[in-house]
Design a protein around this motif. Structure first.
Motif, PDB file in Angstrom:
ATOM      1  N   ASN A 162       0.824  -1.218   0.000  1.00 34.04           N
ATOM      2  CA  ASN A 162       0.000   0.000   0.000  1.00 34.04           C
ATOM      3  C   ASN A 162       0.854   1.263   0.000  1.00 34.04           C
ATOM      4  O   ASN A 162       0.439   2.293  -0.528  1.00 34.04           O
ATOM      5  CB  ASN A 162      -0.942   0.016   1.201  1.00 34.04           C
ATOM      6  CG  ASN A 162      -2.147  -0.871   1.007  1.00 34.04           C
ATOM      7  OD1 ASN A 162      -2.529  -1.180  -0.114  1.00 34.04           O
ATOM      8  ND2 ASN A 162      -2.746  -1.292   2.098  1.00 34.04           N
TER       9      ASN A 162
ATOM     10  N   ILE B 266     -10.747   9.627   0.513  1.00 30.14           N
ATOM     11  CA  ILE B 266     -10.521   9.657   1.960  1.00 30.14           C
ATOM     12  C   ILE B 266      -9.038   9.328   2.155  1.00 30.14           C
ATOM     13  O   ILE B 266      -8.661   8.175   2.264  1.00 30.14           O
ATOM     14  CB  ILE B 266     -11.419   8.635   2.693  1.00 30.14           C
ATOM     15  CG1 ILE B 266     -12.871   8.799   2.299  1.00 30.14           C
ATOM     16  CG2 ILE B 266     -11.230   8.761   4.202  1.00 30.14           C
ATOM     17  CD1 ILE B 266     -13.759   7.674   2.778  1.00 30.14           C
ATOM     18  N   LYS B 267      -8.230  10.327   2.186  1.00 33.29           N
ATOM     19  CA  LYS B 267      -6.776  10.146   2.090  1.00 33.29           C
ATOM     20  C   LYS B 267      -6.155   9.329   3.223  1.00 33.29           C
ATOM     21  O   LYS B 267      -5.100   8.740   3.043  1.00 33.29           O
ATOM     22  CB  LYS B 267      -6.107  11.508   2.010  1.00 33.29           C
ATOM     23  CG  LYS B 267      -6.596  12.322   0.836  1.00 33.29           C
ATOM     24  CD  LYS B 267      -5.477  13.008   0.157  1.00 33.29           C
ATOM     25  CE  LYS B 267      -5.921  13.870  -0.974  1.00 33.29           C
ATOM     26  NZ  LYS B 267      -6.369  13.201  -2.134  1.00 33.29           N
ATOM     27  N   TRP B 268      -6.787   9.245   4.370  1.00 32.44           N
ATOM     28  CA  TRP B 268      -6.191   8.558   5.503  1.00 32.44           C
ATOM     29  C   TRP B 268      -6.550   7.080   5.589  1.00 32.44           C
ATOM     30  O   TRP B 268      -5.921   6.338   6.341  1.00 32.44           O
ATOM     31  CB  TRP B 268      -6.588   9.248   6.815  1.00 32.44           C
ATOM     32  CG  TRP B 268      -8.070   9.372   7.015  1.00 32.44           C
ATOM     33  CD1 TRP B 268      -8.842  10.444   6.676  1.00 32.44           C
ATOM     34  CD2 TRP B 268      -8.964   8.403   7.569  1.00 32.44           C
ATOM     35  NE1 TRP B 268     -10.158  10.203   6.985  1.00 32.44           N
ATOM     36  CE2 TRP B 268     -10.260   8.950   7.543  1.00 32.44           C
ATOM     37  CE3 TRP B 268      -8.809   7.130   8.081  1.00 32.44           C
ATOM     38  CZ2 TRP B 268     -11.376   8.280   8.011  1.00 32.44           C
ATOM     39  CZ3 TRP B 268      -9.922   6.447   8.549  1.00 32.44           C
ATOM     40  CH2 TRP B 268     -11.185   7.025   8.516  1.00 32.44           C
ATOM     41  N   ILE B 269      -7.538   6.589   4.821  1.00 31.28           N
ATOM     42  CA  ILE B 269      -8.034   5.230   5.024  1.00 31.28           C
ATOM     43  C   ILE B 269      -7.016   4.167   4.597  1.00 31.28           C
ATOM     44  O   ILE B 269      -6.772   3.200   5.323  1.00 31.28           O
ATOM     45  CB  ILE B 269      -9.418   5.012   4.362  1.00 31.28           C
ATOM     46  CG1 ILE B 269     -10.107   3.774   4.929  1.00 31.28           C
ATOM     47  CG2 ILE B 269      -9.328   4.848   2.882  1.00 31.28           C
ATOM     48  CD1 ILE B 269     -10.924   4.042   6.115  1.00 31.28           C
TER      49      ILE B 269
ATOM     50  N   PRO C  96      -3.604   4.422   4.187  1.00 32.34           N
ATOM     51  CA  PRO C  96      -2.449   4.356   5.096  1.00 32.34           C
ATOM     52  C   PRO C  96      -2.791   3.739   6.454  1.00 32.34           C
ATOM     53  O   PRO C  96      -1.992   2.992   7.012  1.00 32.34           O
ATOM     54  CB  PRO C  96      -2.021   5.813   5.249  1.00 32.34           C
ATOM     55  CG  PRO C  96      -2.521   6.481   4.024  1.00 32.34           C
ATOM     56  CD  PRO C  96      -3.799   5.785   3.672  1.00 32.34           C
ATOM     57  N   LEU C  97      -3.978   4.022   6.969  1.00 36.70           N
ATOM     58  CA  LEU C  97      -4.379   3.434   8.251  1.00 36.70           C
ATOM     59  C   LEU C  97      -4.478   1.918   8.148  1.00 36.70           C
ATOM     60  O   LEU C  97      -3.947   1.189   8.998  1.00 36.70           O
ATOM     61  CB  LEU C  97      -5.719   4.017   8.712  1.00 36.70           C
ATOM     62  CG  LEU C  97      -6.296   3.401   9.989  1.00 36.70           C
ATOM     63  CD1 LEU C  97      -5.395   3.689  11.176  1.00 36.70           C
ATOM     64  CD2 LEU C  97      -7.704   3.906  10.230  1.00 36.70           C
TER      65      LEU C  97
END
Length: 125
Positions: free
Chosen positions: A24, A48-51, A53-54
């Motif tokens: 990822n 949703i830019k953070w999903i 990487p999370l």
């Protein structure tokens, strides 16, 4: 013997999760062919830019933890929400690869069941 089999399976499971999480970030594996519907879903998630990487961080951390017998109980619980999401995704959108997902989910659940005594104090009154 059962413990050795679970250890080997959890190491392989952990390596798969670590690989998926690292992919990822570094995109070293080619993307499979996707339907138009799948492309729209991935596009929506990318807004949703953070999903991503999370999820990748959870896969990496959970993969490391489940591969180590001493931390397997924590790793199995950390990676479970991701595995459930992967299972539901394949169940709804991509049944062709549900077999491997069921194997991975089964390994995850087996690790949880095998460590159930470690979770009991959290749920007892």
């Amino acid at each position: 013997m059962k413990n050795k089999i679970l250890t080997v399976l959890c190491i392989l499971f952990g390596l798969m999760m670590i690989n998926s999480g690292l992919n990822n970030f570094f995109n070293y594996m080619p993307m499979p062919e996707m339907s138009e519907e799948m492309m729209q879903i991935i596009g929506a998630f990318m807004t949703i830019k953070w999903i991503f990487p999370l999820v990748a961080i959870v896969e990496i951390i959970g993969g490391f933890l489940i591969a180590i017998p001493k931390t397997r109980a924590l790793g199995a619980i950390i990676i479970l929400p991701v595995m459930v999401g992967i299972f539901v995704h394949h169940l709804v959108l991509d049944m062709s690869t549900i077999g491997i997902v069921l194997v991975l989910l089964t390994i995850n659940i087996w690790a949880i069941v095998d460590n159930w005594n470690k979770y009991k104090p959290m749920i007892e009154n």
